[in-house]
Design a protein around this motif. Structure first.
Motif, PDB file in Angstrom:
ATOM      1  N   ALA A 551      -0.954  -1.754  -9.102  1.00 60.14           N
ATOM      2  CA  ALA A 551       0.348  -2.103  -9.263  1.00 60.14           C
ATOM      3  C   ALA A 551       0.421  -3.482  -8.671  1.00 60.14           C
ATOM      4  O   ALA A 551      -0.675  -4.171  -8.642  1.00 60.14           O
ATOM      5  CB  ALA A 551       1.176  -1.109  -7.962  1.00 60.14           C
ATOM      6  N   VAL A 552       1.648  -4.166  -8.957  1.00 57.05           N
ATOM      7  CA  VAL A 552       1.710  -5.389  -8.405  1.00 57.05           C
ATOM      8  C   VAL A 552       2.851  -5.702  -7.332  1.00 57.05           C
ATOM      9  O   VAL A 552       2.689  -6.424  -6.549  1.00 57.05           O
ATOM     10  CB  VAL A 552       2.413  -6.293  -9.904  1.00 57.05           C
ATOM     11  N   VAL A 553       3.791  -4.648  -7.176  1.00 56.66           N
ATOM     12  CA  VAL A 553       4.941  -4.920  -6.191  1.00 56.66           C
ATOM     13  C   VAL A 553       4.278  -4.591  -4.868  1.00 56.66           C
ATOM     14  O   VAL A 553       4.316  -5.434  -3.887  1.00 56.66           O
ATOM     15  CB  VAL A 553       6.154  -3.991  -6.504  1.00 56.66           C
ATOM     16  N   ALA A 554       3.331  -3.304  -4.993  1.00 57.09           N
ATOM     17  CA  ALA A 554       2.711  -3.182  -3.453  1.00 57.09           C
ATOM     18  C   ALA A 554       1.771  -4.200  -3.082  1.00 57.09           C
ATOM     19  O   ALA A 554       2.089  -4.460  -1.958  1.00 57.09           O
ATOM     20  CB  ALA A 554       2.000  -1.824  -3.640  1.00 57.09           C
ATOM     21  N   PRO A 555       1.112  -4.754  -3.869  1.00 55.70           N
ATOM     22  CA  PRO A 555       0.218  -5.796  -3.420  1.00 55.70           C
ATOM     23  C   PRO A 555       0.868  -6.799  -2.742  1.00 55.70           C
ATOM     24  O   PRO A 555       0.253  -7.505  -1.995  1.00 55.70           O
ATOM     25  CB  PRO A 555      -0.923  -6.157  -4.586  1.00 55.70           C
ATOM     26  N   LEU A 556       1.884  -7.372  -3.581  1.00 59.76           N
ATOM     27  CA  LEU A 556       2.614  -8.505  -3.180  1.00 59.76           C
ATOM     28  C   LEU A 556       3.299  -8.112  -1.675  1.00 59.76           C
ATOM     29  O   LEU A 556       3.356  -9.230  -0.850  1.00 59.76           O
ATOM     30  CB  LEU A 556       3.876  -8.849  -4.074  1.00 59.76           C
ATOM     31  N   LEU A 557       4.088  -7.039  -1.644  1.00 56.18           N
ATOM     32  CA  LEU A 557       4.383  -6.652  -0.282  1.00 56.18           C
ATOM     33  C   LEU A 557       3.459  -6.591   0.936  1.00 56.18           C
ATOM     34  O   LEU A 557       3.559  -7.119   1.830  1.00 56.18           O
ATOM     35  CB  LEU A 557       5.216  -5.210  -0.468  1.00 56.18           C
TER      36      LEU A 557
END
Length: 709
Positions: A551-557
């Motif tokens: 995923a991308v969103v979870a790593p950013l958060l």
């Protein structure tokens, strides 16, 4: 699957245990060499292109060679007596190799300069130039001088040996036997915590054995790396010890927690361990891999002592990973479920498997804890309020960074009042403070040495106090410059660029080196590292999180939460240093080291939580899945955090300011990360964002039972 069967097989588990002990024990047999390969000279840690390094290389080609002055200072209130002066003359003769009781010192000159007496007649200074090529020989020489002064000085005469050789010796003494003390304290702490966590008089032996085996193997590997040319000092060796103790214990806690959970579903210990490895090993490998990748970004640091922590720490964590996933599960299966006595896990009829592809109620998991379920219910009731509140707490703590002062000098590095520091103060009371460690100006052959000398003598009063000595040699002319301030002080370090400006203007090819110039170059390199390395660390960790969570969103958060947590720990640390520990300043290398450790180790726990959350999301949906993951992993993550914080706090036993600061910040940061970020902020944030947190993976479009649409 095949590897899991090898580790847990009926006969192969004994073979795995034997081979692991044989290999790790062989590495551990080399650990005794670690202290032998350690270095303590500041010049060993400077970037190769630093001006002070070039000056040092040129200085070694002069007849006097690379000099580390041992400065003997004696003083008597009311004035030196005739007996005092005779004692100084006798010491000079002994230090020069003549007279009864010659000290046999590694001198850099054939004849010692005469002693200098202060204008007030109350003090004398004897500068003894020692060859700095052998740090052990310099330390032994300083020790002999101090012993001789203690025995032969007239009663009432204040004496001290200071200067670069004195500071090097005191720093070396800090680490003499420090490894043993640190290992004993850290080992005892881990032992007590394991007994408290497992509440068993027997079971702690299994993980503790793995931890000790890992520690010995990592120290042996570090010794081999040192022999191969890696720059290692006592500071790095201490950091390696606490990191390995903490990491190995954490991985043991994480695996044992899953194993205990599976023992409630499986009668056979081998089958339970295989299930535990299927569930926990990927997360443990990903967590350890992230720590290794984060640490390896340090190899790009200009400061060699910082850069060497990267491969040292990476090797230690890699060994912790390997042994935690081989010898630990094998010995756990050999010990069986009875090793948990008196709290032996029993099979619970009808317990849902953690990896079942069917919906399950949150209470189905026997590994869940009521307190963590209760916290999950509170998060579910008001997730946004909780994650905003947690963020506000971290932001307030991070404000402490505005008061961070990274001007710690060499004389402030040692806690307490070592003789070199006391001697420098005594010298400053009667002589120009810069006399103890003059700067070295190298004018290349063909350069205008006279113009350089004139520029130095005309320098402002707050830059230089004059020329001490001039020496001719193959590289050109070497001019020893007495700095206006204590050469180990912030004022002297700040004066180096001004001195270089004057010297370069008079002779463009000239070099300014010496102890103070090395400190300046070291600080400049550390400031560069503090700006360059953290973004690379965040990028590496982000890539690993994307690969793991798909995923991308979870790593950013998660990365934003971890970075904010690290900033909060550093900010709080600054306040603790100033108002609680009364430390003079922050070591220039601390921000980088603390940030890398906090991000790498903080993400370690995040990965374990989110890997389980992803696993649970398939069964329950994102919101219920993250709360189920919190319920199952909350206890073990908290235990692991307490252990890691405890091991890093053990660094405070070493009287070195940078280790006290690093241990304080990392210990506080790990607890903050464990108790607030992983327990409240991350679950509440994921719960509030919902399935979108997994974007662009398929989980972002799937709805679990009870998922809001």
């Amino acid at each position: 699957m095949f590897a899991q069967r090898i580790v847990t097989g009926r006969r192969s588990k004994f073979l795995v245990t034997f081979l692991c002990i044989l290999i790790a024990g062989g590495l551990a047999s080399q650990s005794g060499k670690l202290e032998e390969v350690q270095k303590s000279d500041t010049a060993d840690f400077l970037p190769g292109e630093a001006e002070s390094v070039a000056a040092l290389e040129a200085a070694r080609q002069f007849p006097s060679g690379d000099v580390s002055p041992a400065v003997v200072v004696v003083a008597r209130e009311g004035g030196l007596t005739a007996t005092d002066r005779e004692a100084v003359a006798r010491l000079r003769e002994q230090a020069g190799g003549g007279g009864e009781g010659a000290l046999d010192l590694p001198l850099a000159v054939d004849r010692l300069p005469p002693a200098t007496f202060s204008d007030d007649g109350a003090a004398a200074l004897l500068a003894i130039p020692l060859r700095a090529t052998d740090g052990d020989a310099v330390a032994e020489a300083v020790t002999r001088l101090r012993d001789e002064l203690a025995v032969s000085s007239p009663a009432g005469l204040a004496t001290a040996v200071t200067g670069p050789a004195g500071f090097t010796t005191d720093l070396k003494e800090v680490f003499a036997g420090a490894d043993t003390r640190l290992l004993a304290i850290t080992g005892l702490l881990v032992l007590v915590l394991l007994i408290v966590i497992y509440r068993s008089p027997i079971f702690w032996l299994v993980p503790f054995f793995t931890v000790l085996l890992t520690e010995g193997a990592s120290r042996g590997m570090a010794a081999l790396l040192g022999e191969a040319g890696l720059t290692i000092n006592g500071q790095n060796a201490g950091i390696l010890s606490v990191l390995v103790f903490g990491a190995a214990t954490d991985y043991a806690l994480l695996l044992v927690a899953r194993y205990r959970e599976e023992l409630r579903r499986e009668e056979d210990a081998g089958a339970a361990m295989r299930a535990a490895l299927r569930g926990a090993a990927p997360a443990i490998l990903a967590s350890g891999g992230t720590v290794i990748a984060g640490l390896l970004t340090l190899v790009l640091a200009d400061v060699d002592s910082t850069a060497s922590i990267g491969p040292l720490g990476a090797v230690g964590v890699a060994l912790a990973l390997v042994l935690s996933l081989t010898v630990l599960p094998a010995t756990l299966v050999i010990a069986g479920r009875r090793a948990f006595w008196p709290y032996v896990p029993q099979v619970v009829a009808g317990a849902a498997r953690a990896d079942a592809d069917v919906p399950a109620n949150d209470a189905d998991d026997p590994g869940a804890h009521r307190a963590w379920h209760a916290l999950g219910r509170r998060i579910a009731a008001r997730p946004r309020r909780l994650w905003l509140g947690a963020t506000a707490v971290l932001a307030v703590l991070a404000l402490g960074l505005t008061g961070m002062d990274t001007s710690l000098t060499q004389e402030q590095q040692l806690r307490g009042n070592p003789e070199a520091v006391a001697g420098q103060a005594l010298l400053g009371d009667h002589f120009p403070a810069g006399s103890s460690a003059p700067a070295s100006v190298i004018v290349p052959a063909g350069g205008d040495a006279a113009a350089v000398r004139a520029a130095i003598e005309d320098a402002p009063d707050d830059v230089a106090a004059g020329v001490q000595r001039v020496e001719e040699g193959e590289p050109g002319t070497q001019i020893s410059v007495v700095l206006a301030s204590d050469p180990f002080s912030e004022e002297a370090v700040a004066a180096i660029p001004r001195l270089r400006g004057l010297v370069h203007e008079a002779a463009p090819g000239a070099l300014v080196g010496g102890q103070t110039a090395q400190s300046f170059d070291l600080r400049e390199a550390a400031e560069r590292d503090n700006l360059v390395i953290p973004p690379l660390t965040l990028l590496v960790v982000f890539v690993v999180l994307v690969a793991l969570l798909r995923a991308v969103v979870a790593p950013l958060l998660l990365l934003a939460a971890t970075a904010l947590s690290a900033a909060a720990a550093l900010g709080a640390g600054v306040l603790i240093f100033e108002h609680v520990l009364d430390l003079p300043a922050v070591d220039p290398a601390l921000p980088l080291l603390a940030f890398v450790f906090l991000v790498a180790l903080g993400i370690d726990y995040t990965i374990f939580l989110m890997a389980r959350a992803r696993e649970e999301t398939r069964r329950r949906g994102t919101r219920r899945g993250v709360l189920a993951a919190l319920a199952v992993t909350g206890g073990v993550i908290t235990s692991a955090g307490v252990v890691l914080a405890g091991t890093f706090s053990a660094l405070a036993v070493l009287p070195l300011v940078v280790l006290t600061e690093l241990g304080t910040v990392v210990a506080f940061g790990v607890l903050l990360d464990t108790l607030l970020v992983r327990s409240v902020l991350v679950p509440a944030l994921v719960h509030d964002v919902g399935p979108r947190v997994w974007w662009p993976s398929r989980l972002a479009r799937e709805r679990g039972e009870g998922e809001r649409r």
